[in-house]
Design a protein around this motif. Sequence first.
Motif, PDB file in Angstrom:
ATOM      1  N   CYS A  96     -10.053   5.122  10.070  1.00 55.12           N
ATOM      2  CA  CYS A  96     -10.274   4.180   9.407  1.00 55.12           C
ATOM      3  C   CYS A  96     -10.740   2.838   9.063  1.00 55.12           C
ATOM      4  O   CYS A  96     -11.632   1.875   8.904  1.00 55.12           O
ATOM      5  CB  CYS A  96     -10.163   4.736   7.740  1.00 55.12           C
ATOM      6  SG  CYS A  96     -11.738   4.161   6.905  1.00 55.12           S
ATOM      7  N   ALA A  97      -9.103   2.418   9.674  1.00 56.85           N
ATOM      8  CA  ALA A  97      -8.978   0.852   9.221  1.00 56.85           C
ATOM      9  C   ALA A  97      -9.618   0.207  10.571  1.00 56.85           C
ATOM     10  O   ALA A  97     -10.334  -0.817  10.464  1.00 56.85           O
ATOM     11  CB  ALA A  97      -7.224   1.126   9.199  1.00 56.85           C
ATOM     12  N   GLU A  98     -10.046   0.651  11.374  1.00 58.11           N
ATOM     13  CA  GLU A  98     -10.373   0.023  13.339  1.00 58.11           C
ATOM     14  C   GLU A  98     -11.884  -0.065  12.622  1.00 58.11           C
ATOM     15  O   GLU A  98     -12.513  -0.969  13.268  1.00 58.11           O
ATOM     16  CB  GLU A  98      -9.778   0.946  14.435  1.00 58.11           C
ATOM     17  CG  GLU A  98      -8.062   0.857  14.908  1.00 58.11           C
ATOM     18  CD  GLU A  98      -8.097   1.662  15.981  1.00 58.11           C
ATOM     19  OE1 GLU A  98      -8.386   1.955  16.335  1.00 58.11           O
ATOM     20  OE2 GLU A  98      -6.890   2.062  15.691  1.00 58.11           O
ATOM     21  N   CYS A 151     -14.916  -4.681   2.957  1.00 62.93           N
ATOM     22  CA  CYS A 151     -14.741  -3.169   4.744  1.00 62.93           C
ATOM     23  C   CYS A 151     -13.156  -4.144   5.022  1.00 62.93           C
ATOM     24  O   CYS A 151     -12.094  -2.958   5.188  1.00 62.93           O
ATOM     25  CB  CYS A 151     -15.406  -4.004   5.861  1.00 62.93           C
ATOM     26  SG  CYS A 151     -16.997  -2.711   6.113  1.00 62.93           S
ATOM     27  N   ARG A 152     -12.580  -5.181   4.493  1.00 60.84           N
ATOM     28  CA  ARG A 152     -11.323  -5.887   5.133  1.00 60.84           C
ATOM     29  C   ARG A 152     -10.037  -5.083   3.905  1.00 60.84           C
ATOM     30  O   ARG A 152      -9.378  -5.467   3.880  1.00 60.84           O
ATOM     31  CB  ARG A 152     -11.224  -7.204   4.452  1.00 60.84           C
ATOM     32  CG  ARG A 152     -12.187  -7.723   5.282  1.00 60.84           C
ATOM     33  CD  ARG A 152     -11.443  -8.457   7.162  1.00 60.84           C
ATOM     34  NE  ARG A 152     -11.868  -9.380   8.370  1.00 60.84           N
ATOM     35  CZ  ARG A 152     -11.884  -8.536   8.844  1.00 60.84           C
ATOM     36  NH1 ARG A 152     -10.990  -8.287   9.286  1.00 60.84           N
ATOM     37  NH2 ARG A 152     -12.996  -9.379   9.759  1.00 60.84           N
ATOM     38  N   MET A 207      -9.546  -1.679   5.015  1.00 63.20           N
ATOM     39  CA  MET A 207      -8.862  -1.777   5.986  1.00 63.20           C
ATOM     40  C   MET A 207      -7.660  -1.873   5.807  1.00 63.20           C
ATOM     41  O   MET A 207      -6.643  -0.867   5.838  1.00 63.20           O
ATOM     42  CB  MET A 207      -9.510  -2.937   7.050  1.00 63.20           C
ATOM     43  CG  MET A 207      -8.287  -3.469   8.493  1.00 63.20           C
ATOM     44  SD  MET A 207      -8.540  -4.403   9.163  1.00 63.20           S
ATOM     45  CE  MET A 207      -8.120  -6.243   7.598  1.00 63.20           C
ATOM     46  N   CYS A 254     -13.642  -0.229   9.940  1.00 69.13           N
ATOM     47  CA  CYS A 254     -13.623  -1.391   8.756  1.00 69.13           C
ATOM     48  C   CYS A 254     -13.368  -2.177   9.151  1.00 69.13           C
ATOM     49  O   CYS A 254     -14.652  -3.540   9.448  1.00 69.13           O
ATOM     50  CB  CYS A 254     -12.760  -0.522   7.073  1.00 69.13           C
ATOM     51  SG  CYS A 254     -13.079   0.693   6.637  1.00 69.13           S
ATOM     52  N   GLU A 255     -12.559  -2.527  10.222  1.00 69.59           N
ATOM     53  CA  GLU A 255     -12.216  -3.882  10.900  1.00 69.59           C
ATOM     54  C   GLU A 255     -13.107  -3.943  11.442  1.00 69.59           C
ATOM     55  O   GLU A 255     -14.161  -5.599  11.611  1.00 69.59           O
ATOM     56  CB  GLU A 255     -10.912  -3.845  11.468  1.00 69.59           C
ATOM     57  CG  GLU A 255     -10.379  -5.315  12.766  1.00 69.59           C
ATOM     58  CD  GLU A 255      -8.975  -5.524  12.570  1.00 69.59           C
ATOM     59  OE1 GLU A 255      -8.482  -6.375  12.787  1.00 69.59           O
ATOM     60  OE2 GLU A 255      -9.115  -4.564  13.840  1.00 69.59           O
ATOM     61  N   CYS A 289      -6.383   1.248   4.288  1.00 66.60           N
ATOM     62  CA  CYS A 289      -6.096   2.102   5.017  1.00 66.60           C
ATOM     63  C   CYS A 289      -4.817   2.073   6.181  1.00 66.60           C
ATOM     64  O   CYS A 289      -3.489   3.120   6.472  1.00 66.60           O
ATOM     65  CB  CYS A 289      -7.501   2.566   5.928  1.00 66.60           C
ATOM     66  SG  CYS A 289      -8.852   3.210   5.193  1.00 66.60           S
ATOM     67  N   LYS A 290      -4.858   1.191   6.090  1.00 68.68           N
ATOM     68  CA  LYS A 290      -3.557   0.637   7.475  1.00 68.68           C
ATOM     69  C   LYS A 290      -2.362   0.901   6.252  1.00 68.68           C
ATOM     70  O   LYS A 290      -1.456   1.079   6.892  1.00 68.68           O
ATOM     71  CB  LYS A 290      -3.326  -1.024   7.455  1.00 68.68           C
ATOM     72  CG  LYS A 290      -4.761  -1.014   8.879  1.00 68.68           C
ATOM     73  CD  LYS A 290      -4.554  -3.059   9.022  1.00 68.68           C
ATOM     74  CE  LYS A 290      -5.319  -3.484   9.962  1.00 68.68           C
ATOM     75  NZ  LYS A 290      -4.944  -4.628  11.018  1.00 68.68           N
TER      76      LYS A 290
END
Length: 54
Positions: A15-17, A41-42, A45, A19-20, A48-49
């Motif tokens: 999900c983080a990827e 999105c940031r 991200m 969103c990035e 999620c990270k």
Amino acid sequence: MVADSSFAKQYCQLCAEVCEWCASQCEEHKNKHCKLCAESCRRCMEECKKIAAA
């Protein structure tokens, strides 16, 4: 995540990827809604990270 899945961290990393990637795509545009999307999105991200790294 509620079910304490063994894949939760992997899911959050993916999900983080995503969103990035989305943020980088939206940042290329000048429209206000694209800039707002990139900001959202940031933030997603980053959260999620945190989960993926826990």
